[in-house]
Design a protein around this motif. Structure first.
Motif, PDB file in Angstrom:
ATOM      1  N   ALA A  39      -9.391   8.043 -25.346  1.00  0.00           N
ATOM      2  CA  ALA A  39      -9.214   9.302 -25.049  1.00  0.00           C
ATOM      3  C   ALA A  39     -11.152   8.714 -25.123  1.00  0.00           C
ATOM      4  O   ALA A  39     -12.375   9.692 -24.743  1.00  0.00           O
ATOM      5  CB  ALA A  39      -9.421  10.089 -25.169  1.00  0.00           C
ATOM      6  N   SER A  40     -11.304   8.292 -26.526  1.00  0.00           N
ATOM      7  CA  SER A  40     -12.696   7.906 -26.563  1.00  0.00           C
ATOM      8  C   SER A  40     -13.691   7.555 -25.780  1.00  0.00           C
ATOM      9  O   SER A  40     -14.517   7.482 -26.125  1.00  0.00           O
ATOM     10  CB  SER A  40     -12.784   7.399 -28.651  1.00  0.00           C
ATOM     11  OG  SER A  40     -12.467   6.162 -27.999  1.00  0.00           O
ATOM     12  N   PHE A  42     -14.032   8.017 -22.514  1.00  0.00           N
ATOM     13  CA  PHE A  42     -13.927   8.674 -21.511  1.00  0.00           C
ATOM     14  C   PHE A  42     -15.209   9.953 -21.678  1.00  0.00           C
ATOM     15  O   PHE A  42     -14.871  10.460 -23.088  1.00  0.00           O
ATOM     16  CB  PHE A  42     -12.963   9.429 -20.714  1.00  0.00           C
ATOM     17  CG  PHE A  42     -12.143   8.137 -19.788  1.00  0.00           C
ATOM     18  CD1 PHE A  42     -12.515   7.706 -19.114  1.00  0.00           C
ATOM     19  CD2 PHE A  42     -11.068   7.344 -20.405  1.00  0.00           C
ATOM     20  CE1 PHE A  42     -12.487   6.540 -18.208  1.00  0.00           C
ATOM     21  CE2 PHE A  42     -10.502   7.251 -19.513  1.00  0.00           C
ATOM     22  CZ  PHE A  42     -11.127   6.294 -18.368  1.00  0.00           C
ATOM     23  N   ALA A  44     -15.941  14.356 -21.018  1.00  0.00           N
ATOM     24  CA  ALA A  44     -15.002  15.557 -20.490  1.00  0.00           C
ATOM     25  C   ALA A  44     -14.259  15.463 -19.363  1.00  0.00           C
ATOM     26  O   ALA A  44     -13.729  15.878 -18.720  1.00  0.00           O
ATOM     27  CB  ALA A  44     -15.155  16.618 -21.685  1.00  0.00           C
ATOM     28  N   ALA A  46     -15.031  12.959 -16.832  1.00  0.00           N
ATOM     29  CA  ALA A  46     -15.195  11.335 -16.216  1.00  0.00           C
ATOM     30  C   ALA A  46     -13.870  11.759 -15.009  1.00  0.00           C
ATOM     31  O   ALA A  46     -12.738  12.389 -14.818  1.00  0.00           O
ATOM     32  CB  ALA A  46     -14.260  10.871 -17.710  1.00  0.00           C
ATOM     33  N   SER A  48     -12.095   8.485 -12.268  1.00  0.00           N
ATOM     34  CA  SER A  48     -11.591   7.153 -12.600  1.00  0.00           C
ATOM     35  C   SER A  48     -10.612   6.737 -11.153  1.00  0.00           C
ATOM     36  O   SER A  48     -10.157   7.560 -10.794  1.00  0.00           O
ATOM     37  CB  SER A  48     -10.308   7.112 -13.604  1.00  0.00           C
ATOM     38  OG  SER A  48      -9.589   5.595 -13.710  1.00  0.00           O
ATOM     39  N   ARG A  67     -10.723  13.744 -18.833  1.00  0.00           N
ATOM     40  CA  ARG A  67      -9.961  12.959 -19.923  1.00  0.00           C
ATOM     41  C   ARG A  67      -9.030  12.775 -19.905  1.00  0.00           C
ATOM     42  O   ARG A  67      -8.226  11.563 -19.788  1.00  0.00           O
ATOM     43  CB  ARG A  67     -11.534  13.373 -20.773  1.00  0.00           C
ATOM     44  CG  ARG A  67     -10.637  12.420 -22.240  1.00  0.00           C
ATOM     45  CD  ARG A  67     -11.595  12.074 -23.364  1.00  0.00           C
ATOM     46  NE  ARG A  67     -11.910  13.985 -23.986  1.00  0.00           N
ATOM     47  CZ  ARG A  67     -12.720  14.351 -23.946  1.00  0.00           C
ATOM     48  NH1 ARG A  67     -14.045  13.492 -24.274  1.00  0.00           N
ATOM     49  NH2 ARG A  67     -13.329  15.175 -24.005  1.00  0.00           N
ATOM     50  N   ASP A  68      -8.570  14.237 -20.236  1.00  0.00           N
ATOM     51  CA  ASP A  68      -7.110  14.486 -20.483  1.00  0.00           C
ATOM     52  C   ASP A  68      -6.368  14.118 -18.957  1.00  0.00           C
ATOM     53  O   ASP A  68      -5.242  13.328 -19.413  1.00  0.00           O
ATOM     54  CB  ASP A  68      -7.226  15.658 -20.705  1.00  0.00           C
ATOM     55  CG  ASP A  68      -7.436  16.072 -22.046  1.00  0.00           C
ATOM     56  OD1 ASP A  68      -8.102  15.120 -23.119  1.00  0.00           O
ATOM     57  OD2 ASP A  68      -8.038  17.602 -22.370  1.00  0.00           O
ATOM     58  N   VAL A 137     -20.097   7.394 -23.186  1.00  0.00           N
ATOM     59  CA  VAL A 137     -18.980   7.392 -23.021  1.00  0.00           C
ATOM     60  C   VAL A 137     -18.845   7.352 -21.541  1.00  0.00           C
ATOM     61  O   VAL A 137     -19.498   7.077 -20.912  1.00  0.00           O
ATOM     62  CB  VAL A 137     -18.055   8.844 -23.416  1.00  0.00           C
ATOM     63  CG1 VAL A 137     -17.602   9.227 -24.782  1.00  0.00           C
ATOM     64  CG2 VAL A 137     -19.080   9.787 -22.803  1.00  0.00           C
ATOM     65  N   GLN A 139     -18.430   7.914 -17.682  1.00  0.00           N
ATOM     66  CA  GLN A 139     -18.532   8.629 -17.153  1.00  0.00           C
ATOM     67  C   GLN A 139     -17.816   9.283 -15.363  1.00  0.00           C
ATOM     68  O   GLN A 139     -16.939  10.107 -15.285  1.00  0.00           O
ATOM     69  CB  GLN A 139     -19.996   9.578 -16.301  1.00  0.00           C
ATOM     70  CG  GLN A 139     -20.513  10.611 -15.734  1.00  0.00           C
ATOM     71  CD  GLN A 139     -19.846  11.258 -16.584  1.00  0.00           C
ATOM     72  OE1 GLN A 139     -21.166  12.491 -17.574  1.00  0.00           O
ATOM     73  NE2 GLN A 139     -19.343  12.228 -15.836  1.00  0.00           N
TER      74      GLN A 139
END
Length: 158
Positions: A39-40, A42, A44, A46, A48, A67-68, A137, A139
């Motif tokens: 998580a660190s 990414f 919030a 982000a 993928s 992120r989550d 982080v 994005q």
């Protein structure tokens, strides 16, 4: 490879290393099954995008946003697999609080229930990053496949 000449200011060197460190946190978070570390890496909000690599391997994988959601998707889809991710040839450009990273990532996937099987992918990562305080982080990351080998059935749970 991240190029740094002798005239590069120390802050620029730190930024380039910090950008690559974000991808290292991503890889280590997956391999160590450390969701906090993952998580660190990414932002919030982000994004993928594994679609290009998945298509070349013959399966579909949706764009994942947030992120989550990304952490949950990766930790869930890789359950039952031991993985190792090796990052190489990072090329970094920094523009203020934004950066771009292109790197090769080799990802080995081995079922925990049958270590005689594997699926190995060499992927190109196109990564957009932002600075959050002292930390870089991800994005957005787009993953495309260069080559692959092994038993595609290993990725059956993805």
């Amino acid at each position: 490879m991240t190029t740094i000449d002798t005239h590069t200011p120390p802050a620029a060197v730190a930024d380039k290393l910090g950008v690559v460190e974000a991808l290292y946190r991503f890889a280590a978070g997956i391999d160590l099954r450390d969701n906090n570390l993952l998580a660190s890496s990414f932002a919030a909000d982000a994004v993928s995008d594994f679609r290009p690599a998945a298509a070349k391997a013959g399966f579909e994988y949706p764009v994942v946003e947030g992120r989550d959601t990304i952490v949950t998707a990766l930790s869930t889809s890789l359950t039952g697999l031991d993985t190792t991710h090796t990052v190489s040839n990072p090329r970094v450009s920094v523009d203020g609080d934004k950066a771009r990273l292109d790197a090769l990532v080799e990802a080995q996937h081995v079922p925990t229930s049958d270590p005689s099987k594997h699926y190995l992918m060499k992927n190109r990562y196109d990564v957009e990053l932002v600075r959050e305080g002292d930390l870089w982080v991800i994005q957005r990351v787009t993953i495309d496949n260069v080559w692959r080998s092994g038993d595609i059935g290993v990725l059956g749970s993805i």
